[in-house]
Design a protein around this motif. Structure first.
Motif, PDB file in Angstrom:
ATOM      1  N   ILE A 176      30.137  61.896  13.478  1.00 43.45           N
ATOM      2  CA  ILE A 176      28.731  61.386  12.687  1.00 43.45           C
ATOM      3  C   ILE A 176      28.098  60.096  13.782  1.00 43.45           C
ATOM      4  CG2 ILE A 176      27.564  60.154  10.887  1.00 43.45           C
ATOM      5  CD1 ILE A 176      29.354  61.700   8.998  1.00 43.45           C
ATOM      6  N   GLN A 213      26.407  61.774  16.927  1.00 46.24           N
ATOM      7  CA  GLN A 213      25.199  62.514  16.551  1.00 46.24           C
ATOM      8  C   GLN A 213      23.838  61.730  16.587  1.00 46.24           C
ATOM      9  OE1 GLN A 213      25.306  64.194  12.647  1.00 46.24           O
ATOM     10  NE2 GLN A 213      27.221  65.376  13.088  1.00 46.24           N
ATOM     11  N   ASP A 243      27.144  58.583   1.814  1.00 42.23           N
ATOM     12  CA  ASP A 243      28.095  59.478   1.295  1.00 42.23           C
ATOM     13  C   ASP A 243      29.701  59.707   1.869  1.00 42.23           C
ATOM     14  OD1 ASP A 243      26.092  60.484  -0.382  1.00 42.23           O
ATOM     15  OD2 ASP A 243      25.903  62.677   0.545  1.00 42.23           O
ATOM     16  N   LEU A 244      29.609  59.493   3.033  1.00 47.33           N
ATOM     17  CA  LEU A 244      30.933  59.302   3.932  1.00 47.33           C
ATOM     18  C   LEU A 244      31.521  57.969   3.607  1.00 47.33           C
ATOM     19  CD1 LEU A 244      32.770  60.235   6.122  1.00 47.33           C
ATOM     20  CD2 LEU A 244      31.603  58.940   7.838  1.00 47.33           C
ATOM     21  N   ARG A 297      36.017  62.228  11.889  1.00 51.36           N
ATOM     22  CA  ARG A 297      34.708  62.533  11.097  1.00 51.36           C
ATOM     23  C   ARG A 297      33.810  61.500  11.247  1.00 51.36           C
ATOM     24  NH1 ARG A 297      34.182  64.324   4.921  1.00 51.36           N
ATOM     25  NH2 ARG A 297      31.897  65.126   5.079  1.00 51.36           N
ATOM     26  N   ASN A 313      18.007  61.306   5.503  1.00 51.06           N
ATOM     27  CA  ASN A 313      19.151  61.990   5.770  1.00 51.06           C
ATOM     28  C   ASN A 313      20.424  61.227   6.507  1.00 51.06           C
ATOM     29  OD1 ASN A 313      17.850  64.061   4.573  1.00 51.06           O
ATOM     30  ND2 ASN A 313      16.976  64.992   6.858  1.00 51.06           N
ATOM     31  N   TRP A 314      19.927  60.383   7.254  1.00 53.10           N
ATOM     32  CA  TRP A 314      20.916  59.486   7.973  1.00 53.10           C
ATOM     33  C   TRP A 314      21.784  58.479   6.964  1.00 53.10           C
ATOM     34  CZ3 TRP A 314      24.220  59.029  12.048  1.00 53.10           C
ATOM     35  CH2 TRP A 314      24.597  57.692  12.115  1.00 53.10           C
ATOM     36  N   LYS A 372      14.240  61.903   8.477  1.00 46.73           N
ATOM     37  CA  LYS A 372      15.363  61.631   9.178  1.00 46.73           C
ATOM     38  C   LYS A 372      16.290  60.286   8.735  1.00 46.73           C
ATOM     39  CE  LYS A 372      13.933  64.204  13.429  1.00 46.73           C
ATOM     40  NZ  LYS A 372      13.660  63.906  14.847  1.00 46.73           N
ATOM     41  N   GLN A 382      22.033  59.112   3.846  1.00 44.66           N
ATOM     42  CA  GLN A 382      22.733  59.835   2.990  1.00 44.66           C
ATOM     43  C   GLN A 382      24.170  60.262   3.438  1.00 44.66           C
ATOM     44  OE1 GLN A 382      20.976  63.386   1.250  1.00 44.66           O
ATOM     45  NE2 GLN A 382      22.645  63.846   0.219  1.00 44.66           N
ATOM     46  N   LYS A 383      24.210  60.609   4.909  1.00 43.22           N
ATOM     47  CA  LYS A 383      25.286  60.949   5.529  1.00 43.22           C
ATOM     48  C   LYS A 383      25.992  59.707   5.489  1.00 43.22           C
ATOM     49  CE  LYS A 383      24.163  64.336   9.057  1.00 43.22           C
ATOM     50  NZ  LYS A 383      24.016  64.699  10.409  1.00 43.22           N
ATOM     51  N   ILE A 384      25.910  58.540   5.809  1.00 44.34           N
ATOM     52  CA  ILE A 384      26.356  57.263   6.197  1.00 44.34           C
ATOM     53  C   ILE A 384      27.194  56.892   4.658  1.00 44.34           C
ATOM     54  CG2 ILE A 384      26.428  55.007   6.919  1.00 44.34           C
ATOM     55  CD1 ILE A 384      26.762  56.853   9.099  1.00 44.34           C
TER      56      ILE A 384
END
Length: 167
Positions: free
Chosen positions: A21, A24, A92-93, A17, A85-86, A82, A88-90
């Motif tokens: 990411i 991406q 949250d992960l 996972r 969002n990046w 962008k 948040q992805k990092i």
């Protein structure tokens, strides 16, 4: 915690996972690592070891981490959304890969989100200005004892414990 020790703790599925990411947006990996390292240096300087606990210093660290990730990636993306969002992805992960008690996770996720919201107004600020702004807002952070209370403080940092942060 080093990246190596973190990777040792991850399952194969979690590593996949994380790798997905990173593939991406490979250009955002280095700025994210740079922002993470800088966050830890700043927090150690201003709060010592207190930022590893669940007090105001921890709220500061999570918000700063998100602001700095957004700031460093914004130089590449040239797009606030962008970068947010990046971040948040990092972040949250990170919370999924390094689980805490539910209230601690909720607090961290909340403070991460507040940091990303602050970034939207701090895009042109220099690091010292960001730190000053964030320290002022950290002093206004709200103590919570229940996950539901966190929802009452949408635009404010929250913390769980009163901790002496004087060095």
């Amino acid at each position: 915690m080093s990246i190596r020790s973190l990777l040792k703790r991850l399952s194969f599925r979690q590593i996949l996972r994380l790798t997905g990411i990173m593939f991406q947006n490979p250009l955002l990996i280095y700025p994210t690592l740079k922002a993470t390292r800088r966050t830890m240096i700043i927090c150690d300087l201003h709060y010592g070891k207190a930022h590893h606990k669940n007090g105001k210093a921890n709220a500061f660290r999570h918000a700063l981490w998100n602001i700095l990730i957004c700031h460093t990636t914004f130089r590449i993306t040239k797009n606030k959304e962008k970068s947010v969002n990046w971040a948040q992805k990092i972040t949250d992960l990170h919370e999924k890969l390094a689980p805490n008690k539910p209230i601690e996770t909720a607090m961290d996720l909340h403070n991460n989100e507040v940091g990303r919201k602050y970034f939207l107004d701090l895009t042109t600020y220099f690091e010292e200005e960001i730190i000053t702004f964030l320290k002022e807002n950290t002093q206004k952070a709200k103590k919570v004892t229940d996950i539901k209370e966190i929802l009452n403080h949408k635009d404010k940092l929250v913390y769980l414990l009163e901790i002496d942060t004087r060095s």
